[in-house]
Motif scaffolding. Sequence first.
Motif, PDB file in Angstrom:
ATOM      1  N   LYS A 282       3.028   4.620   9.446  1.00  0.00           N
ATOM      2  CA  LYS A 282       2.038   5.312   8.624  1.00  0.00           C
ATOM      3  C   LYS A 282       2.202   4.947   7.158  1.00  0.00           C
ATOM      4  O   LYS A 282       3.295   4.617   6.703  1.00  0.00           O
ATOM      5  N   VAL A 283       1.101   5.040   6.431  1.00  0.00           N
ATOM      6  CA  VAL A 283       1.086   4.561   5.049  1.00  0.00           C
ATOM      7  C   VAL A 283       1.924   5.448   4.121  1.00  0.00           C
ATOM      8  O   VAL A 283       2.281   5.026   3.017  1.00  0.00           O
ATOM      9  N   ASP A 284       2.269   6.653   4.575  1.00  0.00           N
ATOM     10  CA  ASP A 284       3.121   7.511   3.747  1.00  0.00           C
ATOM     11  C   ASP A 284       4.593   7.427   4.143  1.00  0.00           C
ATOM     12  O   ASP A 284       5.420   8.185   3.629  1.00  0.00           O
TER      13      ASP A 284
ATOM     14  N   GLN B  31      -8.020   3.637   2.386  1.00  0.00           N
ATOM     15  CA  GLN B  31      -7.375   4.732   3.104  1.00  0.00           C
ATOM     16  C   GLN B  31      -6.588   5.644   2.165  1.00  0.00           C
ATOM     17  O   GLN B  31      -6.578   6.862   2.340  1.00  0.00           O
ATOM     18  N   ILE B  32      -5.920   5.053   1.183  1.00  0.00           N
ATOM     19  CA  ILE B  32      -5.098   5.854   0.261  1.00  0.00           C
ATOM     20  C   ILE B  32      -5.814   6.121  -1.069  1.00  0.00           C
ATOM     21  O   ILE B  32      -5.222   6.671  -1.994  1.00  0.00           O
ATOM     22  N   GLU B  33      -7.071   5.676  -1.157  1.00  0.00           N
ATOM     23  CA  GLU B  33      -7.896   5.887  -2.359  1.00  0.00           C
ATOM     24  C   GLU B  33      -7.285   5.222  -3.593  1.00  0.00           C
ATOM     25  O   GLU B  33      -7.195   5.818  -4.664  1.00  0.00           O
TER      26      GLU B  33
ATOM     27  N   ALA C 229       0.831  -1.210   0.000  1.00  0.00           N
ATOM     28  CA  ALA C 229       0.000   0.000   0.000  1.00  0.00           C
ATOM     29  C   ALA C 229       0.867   1.262   0.000  1.00  0.00           C
ATOM     30  O   ALA C 229       0.554   2.249  -0.675  1.00  0.00           O
ATOM     31  N   LYS C 230       1.954   1.237   0.758  1.00  0.00           N
ATOM     32  CA  LYS C 230       2.865   2.390   0.791  1.00  0.00           C
ATOM     33  C   LYS C 230       3.426   2.682  -0.602  1.00  0.00           C
ATOM     34  O   LYS C 230       3.534   3.840  -1.013  1.00  0.00           O
TER      35      LYS C 230
ATOM     36  N   LEU D 266       0.813   4.356  -2.761  1.00  0.00           N
ATOM     37  CA  LEU D 266       0.662   5.775  -2.433  1.00  0.00           C
ATOM     38  C   LEU D 266       1.830   6.584  -2.992  1.00  0.00           C
ATOM     39  O   LEU D 266       1.642   7.695  -3.505  1.00  0.00           O
TER      40      LEU D 266
ATOM     41  N   ARG E 100       1.183   7.085  -6.573  1.00  0.00           N
ATOM     42  CA  ARG E 100       0.092   8.036  -6.795  1.00  0.00           C
ATOM     43  C   ARG E 100       0.594   9.471  -6.673  1.00  0.00           C
ATOM     44  O   ARG E 100       0.159  10.370  -7.399  1.00  0.00           O
ATOM     45  N   LYS E 101       1.535   9.697  -5.751  1.00  0.00           N
ATOM     46  CA  LYS E 101       2.121  11.030  -5.603  1.00  0.00           C
ATOM     47  C   LYS E 101       2.918  11.427  -6.847  1.00  0.00           C
ATOM     48  O   LYS E 101       3.134  12.609  -7.098  1.00  0.00           O
TER      49      LYS E 101
END
Length: 487
Positions: free
Chosen positions: A277-279, A153-155, A118-119, A122, A125-126
């Motif tokens: 945290k996911v980020d 959570q991260i869409e 998931a990280k 994200l 996605r950034k």
Amino acid sequence: MFDALADRLESAWKKLRGQDRISESNIQEALQEVRRALLEADVNLQVVKDFVAQVKTKAQGAEVIAGVRPDQQFIKIVHDELVTVMGESNVPLAEAKTKPTVILMAGLQGTGKTTATAKLALHLRKENRSALLVATDVYRPAAIDQLVTLGQQIEVPVFELGKDADPVEIARQGVEKAKAEGFDTVIIDTAGRLQIDQDMMAELARIKQTVQPDETLLVVDAMTGQEAATLTRTFHEQIGVTGAILTKMDGDTRGGAALSVRQVSGQPIKFIGVGEKVDALQPFYPDRMASRILGMGDVLTLVEKAQEAIDFTDAEKMQEKILSAKFDFTDFLKQMRLMKNMGSFGGLLKMLPGMPKISDQQLREAEVKLKQTEAMINSMTPQERREPELLASSPSRRKRIAQGSGYRETEVSKLVADFQKMRSLMQQMGQGGIPGMGMPGMGMPGMGGGMSPFGNRQPPPGWRGHGGGGGKKKPKKDKKKKGFGQL
């Protein structure tokens, strides 16, 4: 991370202080300290032997540069060799010529593989890349639910067919869905095991053969030290991996994994996980990591974090308020929350060059001070936040804030006094001077009243300050860098 290793290496530099040149005799003790430091950090034994041999060869053949002390020159040699051992440069993710790019995630159970998946999504996605997550772990209870929750959570959408489907078929259909719907990246989360077993390897091999991934990333726990490198090599020999993601690099890791993976397995570290945290995922840069290990900070990563968190239109307005001494408690509260978004307080401090050693106790005290300050500001009226002078002249207002926040009136008075002093210092900075920056109520033992980069210690060898002018010359104006003064 790396605190114990950094302390050990610090003692190696001391062996050369006071010497007028590097020689075979005076580097022996320093090399012994380097060897002990690496072994205690759980670096692979052969990597340690090769590393020390290379440092010794380069140190003996190094010409002494005028104005550079032997210990400074030795640090430079060790830094360059650390960079070489860890891979010399960042290795970015591959991108397929024909979309989608397929990334296969592998690893043992308990390494944080699903979270790392998931990280990574994200992170992409950034970078304006659309990703589809594919859940093929049908064995671990709630593994699919975990990935679905993280995706929400991260869409980022998650493709899954439930626990009864064949993982190979799930992966195949996931890639087909990505092609049909125009996703440019597919990240496949595979099942982990408590140990390497042939069934797991066989399933991974079938998935890999079916989806033909552009990247096969092995997620390894940095806490396992040099075993992480051995694991990467084993997976590479049996499956074929293109890189590794080291998780839990923010924990009590000794650093052996980061220093061993590339040399032992031949595969690069592409990302590191630096928090729950996911980020909390960062691309791995060997030169930046070497600087952290040697206590030189990591300004580039700090700037990148700031760029993600800062709205530069707001930053320019904030800078104008700072330089004109109109910075108020509302602005200060905004800055505190911005800093929280950038990561832990301790993690940010360690990225600053030359920061003195700060104990966990000191960091905890600083975190408590931040919460205390926030509580007191939240107890102020909007007018009091805009006009701190009202509080300086009114004991009754300070008393009311103390009662509302649950702290003593003397603590509120100190916050107001410190804030007034900080505004004055910021105004001086805008006029060309650069005093030691401080934050109200943030004084820590050994660091004076504020957050001076060196506190009571001397700057480290080779330190020249951010601008290279020793703090005496006025900084040149650079409109492109406008907005970073608030950091």
